[in-house]
Every structure is written in C-alpha cells, then in structure tokens.
Design an enzyme around this catalytic site. Sequence first.
Site, short mmCIF file in Angstrom:
data_model
loop_
_atom_site.label_atom_id
_atom_site.label_comp_id
_atom_site.label_asym_id
_atom_site.label_seq_id
_atom_site.Cartn_x
_atom_site.Cartn_y
_atom_site.Cartn_z
N CYS A 189 4.77 -0.11 -4.65
CA CYS A 189 4.41 1.29 -4.44
C CYS A 189 5.30 2.01 -3.43
CB CYS A 189 2.95 1.40 -4.00
SG CYS A 189 1.83 0.42 -5.00
N HIS A 321 -0.19 7.99 1.80
CA HIS A 321 -0.20 7.06 0.67
C HIS A 321 -1.52 7.22 -0.08
CE1 HIS A 321 1.32 3.83 -1.72
NE2 HIS A 321 0.30 3.05 -1.46
N GLU A 332 -4.77 3.31 6.61
CA GLU A 332 -3.77 4.35 6.84
C GLU A 332 -4.23 5.34 7.90
OE1 GLU A 332 -0.81 7.34 4.36
OE2 GLU A 332 -2.55 6.48 3.33
N LYS A 353 -2.17 12.01 -4.76
CA LYS A 353 -2.54 11.07 -5.83
C LYS A 353 -3.86 11.47 -6.47
CE LYS A 353 -0.20 6.87 -4.17
NZ LYS A 353 0.47 7.40 -2.97
N HIS A 358 -1.51 7.59 -9.19
CA HIS A 358 -0.61 6.69 -8.47
C HIS A 358 0.50 6.26 -9.41
CE1 HIS A 358 1.06 3.85 -5.85
NE2 HIS A 358 -0.02 3.26 -5.39
N PHE A 417 1.97 -3.05 -1.94
CA PHE A 417 1.59 -4.45 -2.07
C PHE A 417 2.76 -5.31 -1.62
CE2 PHE A 417 -1.85 -4.23 -5.64
CZ PHE A 417 -2.77 -3.80 -4.70
#
Length: 429
Positions: A189, A321, A332, A353, A358, A417
Amino acid sequence: MNAKRAGKKKADTSRPAPPFDPLTRDGQRRVVITGAGTINALGHDVASTLEAFREGRCGITQLEFRDVDRLSIQIGAQIHDWQPQNYFNRQQILLYDKFTQFTLLAAKQAVAQAGLNFQGKLGLRAGVVLGTAGGGLNTWDDNYRAVYEEGKNRVHPFVVPKLMNNAAASHVSMEFGLRGPSFTVATACASSNHAMGLAFQMIRSGGAQVMLTGGSEAMLCFGGVKAWEGLRVMSKDACRPFSANRNGMVQGEGAGVFVFEDYESARSRGADILAEVVGFAMSSDAQDIVMPSAQGAERAISGALQDAGLNADQIGYINAHGTGTAANDKTECAAVAHAFGHHADRLMISSTKSMHGHLIGGTGAVELLACIMALRDGVIAPTIGYQEADPECALDVVPNEAREAQVDAVLSNAFAFGGLNAVIALQRV
C-alpha cells in the site's frame, strides 16, 4: 612550544554563507509538480476527481465482474464504465493489462498538462518510476481460469509481458521516449508514495530533470478480491475511516500519474506549477507483517518534516492512510498525535479512501491529488461515512463535508503491510 601554539589566534577558515538561491534548497535542486492525471472510481480525469472530493461523493458501489456472486465481499470502488477501445487499438489491448491501461491514460493527461515534449535531449534526462502491488492481476486471473478451469493447455504469448509489474512503467517510457531511470516499486500500500519519493530524490540530486511518477492498481477481479477476503479486513457495506463503527477497508482501482520536474526547468519555460515537493521519508516497522506500528509511522512523519525543513506547526493538512480498519486508524492517529504534539489539535486530517476506496499500490498517487487541491484551491477533502466519534481517533478528521481552509504545507501518509512506511511533504509555491 605548546604555550606558543595556545597563544596563537586560530585562523578563520570558515566560508561565507552562499547567497540565497531560489532555485535550490540547501544546495539541492527544487522539485515541482507540473502535470497530473488520473482515472479512478470518482472520475476519468483530475477535474472530475477534484469535483467529487469537493462534493464528498462516494465511488463505492456493487462490484460487477464474473463470479462476483461467489464472493463474501461484493462492494468496491470500481470503474464501471471503462471502455479500453476508446483509448487503445486492438493490438494494444492484447498487450496491456488493465493496470497498464489506467497508467497510460493518466500519464497522457499529466504530460499534456505539463506541456512537455521528450524528443531530443530531454528524453535522455527523463524517466519514470511507478508503484503497483499486484501488477497485471487481471491477466493472472484470466489465465489461471483458462488453464485450471477451462482446461486449456496454451496461453497467449503476451501473458508474461502483460502481467509483469514493470509493464506499465515500461510502456510509459516507450510511449513518451523516456530514456532515463525507469523502474517499478512494489511495497504493497506504500508503493506509490515510495515511487514518488524516489522520483523526487532523483531530481533533487541531479539524477534526472523530469520524472513521470505515481502508481496504478487493478485488483478488482475475482481472484484479487477473494485473496483480500482471506485477511478478514474488508467491509461489506462502507469505508468509514476514523469512525467508531468502522468495520474494514474497501478496495478500489485506478491510477494517478504526475510530472515531477526540476524547478529551474519549469520556471524557465513558464510552466504552471501545481505544488512543490519538499520532503520525503520512509521507515520500516521491523515488527509484524500485517499489524501497523505507531512508532514506525511516527518516524516516517517526523522524517518527512525534517527532510522538508518544516516545523510541525507549518503543516495544515494530512491526507491520511486511513483505511477504515480498527488497527490502522487508531495507530495512525497515535503516530500523528506524537509527531505533532500540541499542534495535532489544530491539524486537519482526512482519508479520501472513504470515497475512492483503497487502491493498494496506486492509492498514494490518487490521494496526492487531494493534497494538491488543498494547496492550490484551499479546499480540504472530507472523510465521508463518519458517524461516531472514536476517542482513539480524537483528531479533526474533516467529517463528511469538504472545508475551505488556506494551508501552505501538507503531508501524504502511506503505511503498508510488511511495516513499510512512506510520507511525502508538499508546499504551496
């Protein structure tokens, strides 16, 4: 002898400070954005995407593709009206996976806006670095079906050049004659942010004059969604970042491509400068393959500020994010709160998003558009779908409606990830 040496006045060998150079920062080249292009569930170009941001429009709908009824997750930010024959000929469609098609369309928009021609010497000083996580996933999916389900014993000879992760970058370089550094970054990502950060560093250090950069993803096919279902991080109804009742992420697809250019070059040719890229940092959690770390994210945020030479109170907006998962959002927010201290209370942070989904490896590129809109137009894109306050996400998340506010500097966060973090800083010119 020692006494004599001690009594001598030490010569002043320091050099006078160099005169201020508006074309460089600390002796390094300044980097600006002179072109942007996109296709995503909100629109087929930048103008329609920004309009959707302003309106807080949601691009998440019911998925439409083969065997979708076999999936537990049947929503996504899909580009439903995509007609590749409107943009490419038959031979090109045979050679381009959907993620490459998206990339080429966005790249053509960006180059057209920048007004650049790469013939001659400029092509030798220009390159492309793009991000993607899955590459040609639709090609993988189609050919697995052909071999395993339909029992075919041969596949098309273009399968490998169509599915390889560097296909989009290679076709962009060929389309425009970019003969400088060209490659693909795959960091889940964070792929787009890593790609754009590396493009920024190349120009800043003098390794290139112009770079096309951004990212693309086209995972919305049966195999792509089925794989993500296994992680149990997907929502069945909506993406609600930072809301206490959030229940997971929603996949999207599309591309965002930008022209990064040396400031001196852009200024000398009278280019319209969209924003200046002023800082970039990356970090690794070195902790867990899927669970995020607030410390790792904070180091990337603080590193980007330091690289940009900005103080925390100079940042007005962060495009988060913000995936809508329980783990990411609270982690976050903790990272932002620690990095910004008391200024975090005066900071606007939102996750787009909630609107475009995403895009995995392409997500940072589309999200950079919201950062440019904040700097150029004074409009902060909202976090839509926000319903309930979460004490672990107690920041100003610009809930549900866009906001007018003048900001001079912004950050764009990407946390992937594998514990890979990448943060970009932009500033208004």
